[in-house]
Design a protein around this motif. Structure first.
Motif, PDB file in Angstrom:
ATOM      1  N   HIS A 152       0.801  -1.233   0.000  1.00  0.00           N
ATOM      2  CA  HIS A 152       0.000   0.000   0.000  1.00  0.00           C
ATOM      3  C   HIS A 152       0.833   1.282   0.000  1.00  0.00           C
ATOM      4  O   HIS A 152       0.358   2.330   0.400  1.00  0.00           O
ATOM      5  N   SER A 153       2.072   1.185  -0.433  1.00  0.00           N
ATOM      6  CA  SER A 153       2.903   2.382  -0.530  1.00  0.00           C
ATOM      7  C   SER A 153       3.644   2.363  -1.866  1.00  0.00           C
ATOM      8  O   SER A 153       3.873   1.305  -2.450  1.00  0.00           O
ATOM      9  N   VAL A 154       4.000   3.553  -2.333  1.00  0.00           N
ATOM     10  CA  VAL A 154       4.684   3.663  -3.613  1.00  0.00           C
ATOM     11  C   VAL A 154       6.128   3.200  -3.463  1.00  0.00           C
ATOM     12  O   VAL A 154       6.887   3.735  -2.664  1.00  0.00           O
ATOM     13  N   LYS A 155       6.489   2.199  -4.239  1.00  0.00           N
ATOM     14  CA  LYS A 155       7.866   1.713  -4.209  1.00  0.00           C
ATOM     15  C   LYS A 155       8.703   2.433  -5.245  1.00  0.00           C
ATOM     16  O   LYS A 155       9.888   2.736  -5.006  1.00  0.00           O
ATOM     17  N   GLN A 156       8.097   2.717  -6.379  1.00  0.00           N
ATOM     18  CA  GLN A 156       8.852   3.350  -7.462  1.00  0.00           C
ATOM     19  C   GLN A 156       7.886   4.021  -8.422  1.00  0.00           C
ATOM     20  O   GLN A 156       6.762   3.560  -8.621  1.00  0.00           O
ATOM     21  N   SER A 157       8.316   5.134  -9.002  1.00  0.00           N
ATOM     22  CA  SER A 157       7.512   5.796 -10.028  1.00  0.00           C
ATOM     23  C   SER A 157       8.437   6.497 -10.998  1.00  0.00           C
ATOM     24  O   SER A 157       9.544   6.899 -10.640  1.00  0.00           O
ATOM     25  N   GLY A 158       7.993   6.622 -12.229  1.00  0.00           N
ATOM     26  CA  GLY A 158       8.836   7.271 -13.234  1.00  0.00           C
ATOM     27  C   GLY A 158       8.340   6.992 -14.629  1.00  0.00           C
ATOM     28  O   GLY A 158       7.148   6.819 -14.867  1.00  0.00           O
ATOM     29  N   THR A 159       9.292   6.913 -15.569  1.00  0.00           N
ATOM     30  CA  THR A 159       8.967   6.694 -16.978  1.00  0.00           C
ATOM     31  C   THR A 159       9.780   5.523 -17.508  1.00  0.00           C
ATOM     32  O   THR A 159      10.962   5.362 -17.164  1.00  0.00           O
ATOM     33  N   THR A 160       9.162   4.705 -18.339  1.00  0.00           N
ATOM     34  CA  THR A 160       9.869   3.629 -19.010  1.00  0.00           C
ATOM     35  C   THR A 160       9.158   3.302 -20.309  1.00  0.00           C
ATOM     36  O   THR A 160       8.124   3.893 -20.626  1.00  0.00           O
ATOM     37  N   TRP A 161       9.719   2.378 -21.075  1.00  0.00           N
ATOM     38  CA  TRP A 161       9.106   1.909 -22.317  1.00  0.00           C
ATOM     39  C   TRP A 161       8.838   0.423 -22.210  1.00  0.00           C
ATOM     40  O   TRP A 161       9.559  -0.302 -21.530  1.00  0.00           O
ATOM     41  N   PHE A 162       7.796  -0.024 -22.903  1.00  0.00           N
ATOM     42  CA  PHE A 162       7.471  -1.439 -22.966  1.00  0.00           C
ATOM     43  C   PHE A 162       7.375  -1.869 -24.422  1.00  0.00           C
ATOM     44  O   PHE A 162       6.894  -1.117 -25.283  1.00  0.00           O
ATOM     45  N   GLU A 182      13.086   8.763 -13.522  1.00  0.00           N
ATOM     46  CA  GLU A 182      12.120   9.791 -13.120  1.00  0.00           C
ATOM     47  C   GLU A 182      12.059  10.925 -14.138  1.00  0.00           C
ATOM     48  O   GLU A 182      11.073  11.647 -14.200  1.00  0.00           O
ATOM     49  N   ASP A 183      13.107  11.083 -14.942  1.00  0.00           N
ATOM     50  CA  ASP A 183      13.161  12.167 -15.926  1.00  0.00           C
ATOM     51  C   ASP A 183      12.442  11.751 -17.200  1.00  0.00           C
ATOM     52  O   ASP A 183      12.844  10.817 -17.892  1.00  0.00           O
ATOM     53  N   HIS A 184      11.365  12.442 -17.528  1.00  0.00           N
ATOM     54  CA  HIS A 184      10.562  12.108 -18.709  1.00  0.00           C
ATOM     55  C   HIS A 184      11.365  12.285 -20.001  1.00  0.00           C
ATOM     56  O   HIS A 184      11.092  11.625 -20.999  1.00  0.00           O
ATOM     57  N   ASN A 185      12.380  13.139 -19.997  1.00  0.00           N
ATOM     58  CA  ASN A 185      13.149  13.439 -21.208  1.00  0.00           C
ATOM     59  C   ASN A 185      14.383  12.543 -21.352  1.00  0.00           C
ATOM     60  O   ASN A 185      15.241  12.817 -22.189  1.00  0.00           O
ATOM     61  N   PHE A 186      14.470  11.514 -20.571  1.00  0.00           N
ATOM     62  CA  PHE A 186      15.608  10.598 -20.649  1.00  0.00           C
ATOM     63  C   PHE A 186      15.651   9.947 -22.027  1.00  0.00           C
ATOM     64  O   PHE A 186      14.631   9.568 -22.590  1.00  0.00           O
ATOM     65  N   ASN A 187      16.863   9.832 -22.591  1.00  0.00           N
ATOM     66  CA  ASN A 187      17.034   9.266 -23.926  1.00  0.00           C
ATOM     67  C   ASN A 187      17.164   7.745 -23.818  1.00  0.00           C
ATOM     68  O   ASN A 187      18.244   7.218 -23.578  1.00  0.00           O
ATOM     69  N   PHE A 188      16.050   7.038 -24.016  1.00  0.00           N
ATOM     70  CA  PHE A 188      16.041   5.582 -23.890  1.00  0.00           C
ATOM     71  C   PHE A 188      16.651   4.916 -25.128  1.00  0.00           C
ATOM     72  O   PHE A 188      16.476   5.397 -26.256  1.00  0.00           O
ATOM     73  N   ASP A 189      17.331   3.797 -24.886  1.00  0.00           N
ATOM     74  CA  ASP A 189      17.703   2.904 -25.982  1.00  0.00           C
ATOM     75  C   ASP A 189      16.529   1.973 -26.207  1.00  0.00           C
ATOM     76  O   ASP A 189      16.078   1.291 -25.284  1.00  0.00           O
ATOM     77  N   LYS A 190      16.064   1.904 -27.462  1.00  0.00           N
ATOM     78  CA  LYS A 190      14.831   1.149 -27.709  1.00  0.00           C
ATOM     79  C   LYS A 190      15.015   0.055 -28.768  1.00  0.00           C
ATOM     80  O   LYS A 190      14.090  -0.278 -29.494  1.00  0.00           O
ATOM     81  N   GLN A 191      16.242  -0.482 -28.833  1.00  0.00           N
ATOM     82  CA  GLN A 191      16.416  -1.676 -29.651  1.00  0.00           C
ATOM     83  C   GLN A 191      15.687  -2.842 -28.971  1.00  0.00           C
ATOM     84  O   GLN A 191      15.530  -2.855 -27.743  1.00  0.00           O
ATOM     85  N   THR A 193      16.604  -5.642 -28.200  1.00  0.00           N
ATOM     86  CA  THR A 193      17.432  -6.310 -27.178  1.00  0.00           C
ATOM     87  C   THR A 193      17.481  -5.536 -25.870  1.00  0.00           C
ATOM     88  O   THR A 193      17.902  -6.079 -24.846  1.00  0.00           O
ATOM     89  N   ASP A 194      17.076  -4.245 -25.908  1.00  0.00           N
ATOM     90  CA  ASP A 194      17.075  -3.443 -24.680  1.00  0.00           C
ATOM     91  C   ASP A 194      15.851  -3.710 -23.816  1.00  0.00           C
ATOM     92  O   ASP A 194      15.775  -3.252 -22.668  1.00  0.00           O
ATOM     93  N   PHE A 195      14.888  -4.457 -24.339  1.00  0.00           N
ATOM     94  CA  PHE A 195      13.691  -4.784 -23.572  1.00  0.00           C
ATOM     95  C   PHE A 195      13.883  -6.165 -22.945  1.00  0.00           C
ATOM     96  O   PHE A 195      13.463  -7.195 -23.468  1.00  0.00           O
ATOM     97  N   ASN A 196      14.568  -6.159 -21.811  1.00  0.00           N
ATOM     98  CA  ASN A 196      14.899  -7.419 -21.144  1.00  0.00           C
ATOM     99  C   ASN A 196      14.418  -7.431 -19.696  1.00  0.00           C
ATOM    100  O   ASN A 196      14.871  -8.252 -18.895  1.00  0.00           O
ATOM    101  N   GLY A 197      13.505  -6.517 -19.373  1.00  0.00           N
ATOM    102  CA  GLY A 197      12.957  -6.486 -18.021  1.00  0.00           C
ATOM    103  C   GLY A 197      11.802  -7.453 -17.865  1.00  0.00           C
ATOM    104  O   GLY A 197      11.594  -8.351 -18.702  1.00  0.00           O
ATOM    105  N   GLU A 198      11.027  -7.292 -16.802  1.00  0.00           N
ATOM    106  CA  GLU A 198       9.927  -8.197 -16.545  1.00  0.00           C
ATOM    107  C   GLU A 198       8.832  -8.056 -17.595  1.00  0.00           C
ATOM    108  O   GLU A 198       8.678  -7.019 -18.217  1.00  0.00           O
ATOM    109  N   THR A 199       8.095  -9.099 -17.808  1.00  0.00           N
ATOM    110  CA  THR A 199       6.962  -9.100 -18.736  1.00  0.00           C
ATOM    111  C   THR A 199       5.673  -9.106 -17.919  1.00  0.00           C
ATOM    112  O   THR A 199       5.546  -9.877 -16.954  1.00  0.00           O
ATOM    113  N   ILE A 200       4.743  -8.234 -18.282  1.00  0.00           N
ATOM    114  CA  ILE A 200       3.477  -8.177 -17.558  1.00  0.00           C
ATOM    115  C   ILE A 200       2.318  -8.380 -18.522  1.00  0.00           C
ATOM    116  O   ILE A 200       2.422  -8.086 -19.721  1.00  0.00           O
TER     117      ILE A 200
END
Length: 230
Positions: A152-162, A182-191, A193-200
């Protein structure tokens, strides 16, 4: 910024009246002068409906103050005032300030037009985004403003890509990018292969409405809002 208000009295008529002078008693020496009130302050010059008057005795060459006017004089003043041809009441910008006025007016107009154009642009972009989400397919990438909750508490918040891995029925599978910031203007790598986090797994109907809610997040409750799609 404060402006000093200056009042002017413009002569709009004169009238000799056959009343007895309160000072000298002469009945052929009183003259009423009528003045229309005009004010200046800052950028503006205002012509009002206000009318005032001066009573002058030509015999003694003195002004008769209103406090000693007789009822007869007051009556003449009120009657003659109604007959005057007054200047039209108006508000105008002083000549010396017109340049500043038009400059400020032009800047404000540009701001307003710019705001309207920006709003229309955002509306168009939103329509395009919504249309693409309604037809989302595997391989699409979505930017998400997200919040992770735990106990019931915020663990993390920000911006990411899926990355959209699969769409089947009412469910879509999304795999998170390696970065989340947390920075909305962060320059993400979006190849891919860069999408290797959890799947939801997310509800496709909610995703089409720009909402991302995890269906099987047992350890962390996930919620997000889609802001872009590629």
């Amino acid at each position: 910024m404060y402006y000093h208000i200056t009042t002017y009295y413009d002569l709009v008529g004169t009238k000799k009246i056959p009343c007895k002078c309160p000072n000298c008693g002469n009945r052929d020496s009183l003259e009423l002068e009528f003045f229309q009130v005009r004010t200046q302050s800052g950028f503006l010059e205002t012509t009002t409906k206000g009318v005032t008057g001066i009573l002058y005795c030509t015999h003694t060459k003195t002004e008769i103050p209103p406090v000693i006017w007789t009822d007869e004089i007051e009556n003449y003043f009120n009657v003659e005032k109604k007959k005057l041809k007054l200047k039209p009441t108006k508000i105008r910008f002083k000549v010396e300030n017109k340049k500043w006025f038009y400059t400020i007016f032009g800047i404000l107009t540009l701001f307003i037009l710019g705001g309207i154009a920006y709003a229309k642009y955002n509306m168009h972009q939103t329509e395009v985004l919504n249309e693409r989400l309604e037809n989302i397919t595997p391989g699409d990438k979505v930017e998400v403003l997200y919040t992770l909750m735990e106990n019931h508490s915020v663990k993390q918040s920000g911006t990411t890509w899926f990355l959209v891995k699969k769409v089947d029925g009412n469910v879509a599978w999304l795999q998170r990018n390696k970065d989340y910031v947390e920075d909305h203007n962060f320059n993400f790598d979006k190849q891919d292969t860069d999408f290797n986090g959890e799947t939801i797994e997310v509800n496709l109907k909610q995703l089409n409405k720009r909402g991302v809610f995890g269906l099987d997040y047992t350890n962390q409750k996930f919620s997000g809002f889609i802001t872009d799609i590629e």
